[in-house]
Enzyme design. Structure first.
Site, PDB file in Angstrom:
ATOM      1  N   THR A  31       9.434  -2.258   6.769  1.00  0.00           N
ATOM      2  CA  THR A  31       8.668  -3.213   6.230  1.00  0.00           C
ATOM      3  C   THR A  31       8.856  -3.945   4.961  1.00  0.00           C
ATOM      4  OG1 THR A  31       6.854  -1.947   7.309  1.00  0.00           O
ATOM      5  CG2 THR A  31       6.162  -3.912   6.117  1.00  0.00           C
ATOM      6  N   ASP A  42       0.753  -1.059   0.036  1.00  0.00           N
ATOM      7  CA  ASP A  42      -0.191  -0.028  -0.027  1.00  0.00           C
ATOM      8  C   ASP A  42       0.791   1.228   0.026  1.00  0.00           C
ATOM      9  OD1 ASP A  42       0.979  -0.610   2.581  1.00  0.00           O
ATOM     10  OD2 ASP A  42      -1.123  -0.412   3.607  1.00  0.00           O
ATOM     11  N   ASP A  74      -5.033   2.698   6.906  1.00  0.00           N
ATOM     12  CA  ASP A  74      -5.906   3.110   8.114  1.00  0.00           C
ATOM     13  C   ASP A  74      -5.070   3.921   9.044  1.00  0.00           C
ATOM     14  OD1 ASP A  74      -3.698   0.884   8.745  1.00  0.00           O
ATOM     15  OD2 ASP A  74      -4.752   0.955  10.786  1.00  0.00           O
ATOM     16  N   ASP A  92       7.170   3.775   3.372  1.00  0.00           N
ATOM     17  CA  ASP A  92       7.279   4.864   4.223  1.00  0.00           C
ATOM     18  C   ASP A  92       8.923   4.915   4.674  1.00  0.00           C
ATOM     19  OD1 ASP A  92       7.065   6.972   6.065  1.00  0.00           O
ATOM     20  OD2 ASP A  92       6.141   5.858   7.726  1.00  0.00           O
ATOM     21  N   LYS A 132       6.302   7.223   0.031  1.00  0.00           N
ATOM     22  CA  LYS A 132       6.582   8.431   0.802  1.00  0.00           C
ATOM     23  C   LYS A 132       8.071   8.427   0.652  1.00  0.00           C
ATOM     24  CE  LYS A 132       3.645   8.799   4.668  1.00  0.00           C
ATOM     25  NZ  LYS A 132       3.299   8.460   6.031  1.00  0.00           N
TER      26      LYS A 132
END
Ligand code: IMP
Ligand code: MG
Length: 178
Positions: free
Chosen positions: A104, A97, A156, A100, A128
């Site tokens: 991850t 998704d 979310d 950043d 990002k």
């Protein structure tokens, strides 16, 4: 519900997803590709992308968690794994998704690499870029975003707002640094 500023509308997302599906098809055409959707955030993107993808596709799912609210816990946990048989010697694309800090993605990339895929690429909806802390970049990115906490279309804030059809910024969390 807090006020939300729309960053990318449903139409804008659909158009970009269509382009990404075409780009991926131009790359892989008739070769089978295993797309790994990372839960939960990438689920809307992965479904829409694969519905537009014209090639031979398989779908796998991975689940990692690293965030609480807008704060990174700094710890990545794998909550759902994949069997090596489904990855070994195959063309694999990780669908994310948002990238950043990159922690991850680095974790996911290493996890999948250990299963010896034939090739491995990364397709993220949002990048990002400015927040990157580790040396990893997606192969394909839908949009490059500023340092804002975004929600909707799978993304979310404390498990809320995933079902918004657009991507937006919570006005009260705008410019929060995570
Ligand atoms: P990274 O490990 O710092 O690259 O963080 C990646 C994960 O953090 C993403 O897969 C999201 O789950 C979450 N994340 C990072 N930025 C945002 C955001 O702006 N909105 C919602 N989730 C985010
Ligand atoms: Mg994610």
């Amino acid at each position: 519900m807090e006020e939300i500023e729309i960053l990318y509308s449903e139409e804008t997302i659909a158009k970009r997803v269509d382009e990404l599906a075409k780009t991926l098809y131009e790359k892989y055409h008739n070769e089978e590709v295993v797309f790994i959707c990372t839960l939960k955030g990438a689920v809307f993107f992965a479904c829409d992308l694969l519905k537009k993808y014209k090639g031979d596709a398989r779908m796998e799912f991975l689940r990692v968690s690293s965030y609480k609210g807008t704060e990174s816990t700094g710890k990545i946990e794998l909550n759902l794994s994949i069997s090596k048989d489904n990855i070994k010697d195959k063309h694999v694309v990780i669908i994310e998704d948002i990238v950043d800090t990159g922690n991850t993605l680095l974790f996911l990339n290493n996890y999948v690499k250990e299963m010896e895929p034939k090739t491995l690429e990364i397709c993220t909806l949002l990048d990002k870029k400015i927040k990157r802390m580790v040396d990893i970049d997606p192969t394909y990115a839908g949009f490059v975003v500023d340092d804002l906490f975004v929600i909707g279309y799978g993304l979310d804030y404390d498990q809320k707002y995933r079902n918004l059809p657009y991507i937006g910024v919570l006005k009260k969390t705008k410019k929060i640094s995570i």
